[in-house]
Design a protein around this motif. Sequence first.
Motif, mmCIF file in Angstrom:
data_model
loop_
_atom_site.group_PDB
_atom_site.id
_atom_site.type_symbol
_atom_site.label_atom_id
_atom_site.label_comp_id
_atom_site.label_asym_id
_atom_site.label_seq_id
_atom_site.Cartn_x
_atom_site.Cartn_y
_atom_site.Cartn_z
ATOM 1 N N MET A 1 -8.042 -6.028 -7.733
ATOM 2 C CA MET A 1 -7.089 -6.966 -8.319
ATOM 3 C C MET A 1 -7.821 -8.107 -9.030
ATOM 4 O O MET A 1 -9.011 -8.352 -8.811
ATOM 5 N N ALA A 2 -7.093 -8.797 -9.879
ATOM 6 C CA ALA A 2 -7.680 -9.895 -10.659
ATOM 7 C C ALA A 2 -8.153 -11.019 -9.748
ATOM 8 O O ALA A 2 -7.517 -11.316 -8.722
ATOM 9 N N THR B 1 -0.117 -18.298 -4.429
ATOM 10 C CA THR B 1 -0.351 -19.204 -3.310
ATOM 11 C C THR B 1 -1.385 -18.673 -2.312
ATOM 12 O O THR B 1 -1.847 -19.418 -1.454
ATOM 13 N N THR B 2 -1.757 -17.393 -2.445
ATOM 14 C CA THR B 2 -2.745 -16.819 -1.536
ATOM 15 C C THR B 2 -4.144 -17.176 -2.009
ATOM 16 O O THR B 2 -4.520 -16.909 -3.147
ATOM 17 N N MET C 1 0.852 -1.178 0.000
ATOM 18 C CA MET C 1 0.000 0.000 0.000
ATOM 19 C C MET C 1 0.892 1.233 0.000
ATOM 20 O O MET C 1 1.778 1.392 0.810
ATOM 21 N N THR C 2 0.656 2.119 -0.961
ATOM 22 C CA THR C 2 1.421 3.349 -1.056
ATOM 23 C C THR C 2 1.125 4.241 0.135
ATOM 24 O O THR C 2 -0.021 4.442 0.498
ATOM 25 N N ARG C 3 2.157 4.760 0.732
ATOM 26 C CA ARG C 3 2.002 5.658 1.857
ATOM 27 C C ARG C 3 2.146 7.097 1.386
ATOM 28 O O ARG C 3 2.790 7.397 0.386
ATOM 29 N N SER C 4 1.546 8.005 2.132
ATOM 30 C CA SER C 4 1.702 9.423 1.833
ATOM 31 C C SER C 4 3.143 9.849 2.059
ATOM 32 O O SER C 4 3.802 9.401 2.977
ATOM 33 N N GLY D 1 0.127 -6.948 -1.179
ATOM 34 C CA GLY D 1 1.117 -7.622 -2.010
ATOM 35 C C GLY D 1 0.964 -9.122 -1.993
ATOM 36 O O GLY D 1 1.131 -9.795 -3.024
ATOM 37 N N LEU D 2 0.605 -9.680 -0.840
ATOM 38 C CA LEU D 2 0.451 -11.133 -0.738
ATOM 39 C C LEU D 2 -0.740 -11.644 -1.531
ATOM 40 O O LEU D 2 -0.717 -12.761 -2.029
#
Length: 358
Positions: free
Chosen positions: A205-206, A188-189, A1-4, A182-183
């Motif tokens: 996400m897909a 595998t998730t 997650m992009t942070r400020s 990201g996971l």
Amino acid sequence: MTRSNRSALKSLSLAPLTAALLASSLTITPTQAQERSDFSVCWSIYAGWMPWAYADVEGVVDKWADEYGISIDVVQVNDYVESINQFTSGNVDGCAMTNMDALTIPAASGVDSTALIINDYSNGNDGIVLKGSDNLADIAGRQVNLVQFSVSHYFLARALESVGLTERDIETVNTSDADIVGLFASDTTEAVAAWNPQLGAIKDMADSNVVYTSAEIPGEILDMMVVNTQTLADNPALGHALVGAWYEVMGLIEADDENALGIMADAAGTDIDGYRQQLAATYLYTDPAEAIALMESPELLDTMQRVAEFSFQHGLLGDMAPNAEVVGIETPSGVFGDESNVQLRFDPSFTQAYLDAQ
């Protein structure tokens, strides 16, 4: 997650407490608090807590702190559980956390804690996402990534109940909220339980299928600002300043102030439209009178009893806890648990004082 990247937002990078703290088996005796003028509170990325980002960078907290002759440092911590650890260990005086986590980490560890502000309840901000199916029942047999033993774990258990499953039917995998997006991209998730803004990123996400949200259990996942009870008793100015700052920002949200929303969105790593979508899944108590009514309601005590029973069943009240009542929980409508060991309190008096002054 992009942070400020806003320079005014601060973050801590401190060594975490032992993993045992997550199971609340550690007993901590806080240092005796005393009257003082400098304080710190922390928060982590979540839709309902982004007002603290705005209140910090735009000087709202500073303004209210100055009014009461004190200083309050507002600190962003990138990992949610770590932020609670910092509060439990006494490194900060207050922390944004959920009702369950307030019980199972600081309170169960012997840190007398007070819910000063009930900010909101999650009304869709928490969700369970599966790959390859849009049916919650298909979670059976899968690994589920989540912040284990946090309120996400409680949320998952409630979801499983709704389709006749239990935790024996799945395998939980402990995952930091900072890593969960990201996971999910990994082959595998198989499933995740997450909250916004991470949930919003995962939904885009897909092969992402949201199969259950906290809108199914309104009023159970409460997001709060929790402060050390002794510190608050010795320094009521801290409580008054935090409450004043919070409701000033609530007024801006109520007015749909685009500048304020833009700053909160930026801090959450999204745009105004994205943040508005997150707020749509958050029941913010913008009206202080409504927050007071919740704190005083018998329903709050019923919710906390349910949370305490879940926590005991999962060993989160300590290895030696004899039952779900080992930690006393006090609200204006009564006490659940051991009245001689009250460690979590819901106090509407500071919000009432703010309301009376308006």
